[in-house]
Design an enzyme around this catalytic site. Sequence first.
Site, PDB file in Angstrom:
ATOM      1  N   CYS A 174       2.718   2.100   8.725  1.00  0.00           N
ATOM      2  CA  CYS A 174       2.199   1.223   7.666  1.00  0.00           C
ATOM      3  C   CYS A 174       0.834   0.669   8.056  1.00  0.00           C
ATOM      4  O   CYS A 174      -0.070   0.521   7.215  1.00  0.00           O
ATOM      5  CB  CYS A 174       3.161   0.064   7.404  1.00  0.00           C
ATOM      6  SG  CYS A 174       4.800   0.565   6.816  1.00  0.00           S
ATOM      7  N   CYS A 234       6.067  -1.979  11.094  1.00  0.00           N
ATOM      8  CA  CYS A 234       5.981  -0.526  10.866  1.00  0.00           C
ATOM      9  C   CYS A 234       4.625   0.010  11.330  1.00  0.00           C
ATOM     10  O   CYS A 234       3.576  -0.320  10.743  1.00  0.00           O
ATOM     11  CB  CYS A 234       6.207  -0.232   9.392  1.00  0.00           C
ATOM     12  SG  CYS A 234       5.811   1.452   8.893  1.00  0.00           S
TER      13      CYS A 234
END
Length: 317
Positions: free
Chosen positions: A34, A31
């Site tokens: 993230c 991600c």
Amino acid sequence: MIDVTLANFQTEVLEASLTTPVLVDFWAPWCGPCKVLGPILEKVEQAYGGRFKLAKVNTEEEQQLAAYFQIRSIPTCILFVGGQPVDGFMGALPEGQVKAFLDRHLPTPEEMAAQAEVSEALQAAASGDTEAALQHLRDALARDPDNDDARYDLVRLLVESGRLEEASAALAPALGKLPLPLRFEALRHWIDALEFARHDPRGQWPLDKFDELIAANRRDFETRFAKARVLIARGEWTAAMDELAEIIMRDKKWADEAPRKTYVALLELLTPPPREAGAAAPKSAAGLEIAGHSAAAPDPQAELVSRYRRKLSMALN
């Protein structure tokens, strides 16, 4: 920062959040956002100096946790306080917005310092050092005058030490709260009973003298109430509630319901405090027990309170 799994979620998040808020970051290695948010969260955790704890859940490896908390998009952050999720956000927020989110829920440095004083006070009291406990509680209120836990503990310890004037002075600021919290009203009734026993001539009567007057007139509520207050002052609280129940059964409205209010106050004072972290399994908002726990043993004090609550209910019906 700590990596959290299903195996340690109970300890590192639910139980830990009973004392320090825990921000759980649900993320995944693939991600992109993230990777942006992660360093920001770690930087803020360092900057906040223990005001919260950062926990990270790798949703690729901990799919059961992600499914339970219905994580649909990552990164998702959920803040836990007192064993429960209280708020959260999705996406890679900038540092300023992360701080603004946390500041809505986290204790201030002054509140944290006060809570540390309360913890020191509890340890001192447990070791029998009443004077040190009292000083820690006074210091806690000096740092955070709105700390109701510190004020309650201070007043209760002062009452138990027989320092009624200081206890009344420490309680006074809380009595102005609207609505008045039950635990502070309970302390007021306790102090009133002790003051009555100290200053009213009936406070020195033997119990037999009360019983003779009551036997002659079962509706002598003044004498019954005075006897109940003397019993409270002597620490015989269940006997006091038995006497108060006799008044309530005969006249629920007598003296602006003073017997009922005093009975409720004693129930509040007798109710045991919440169990320490780890004594029972905290649950998530949906009731999930992350790890198995054996049933807690019955608490005799809680059972006594429950029994007298039922007795009050019957007296009122």
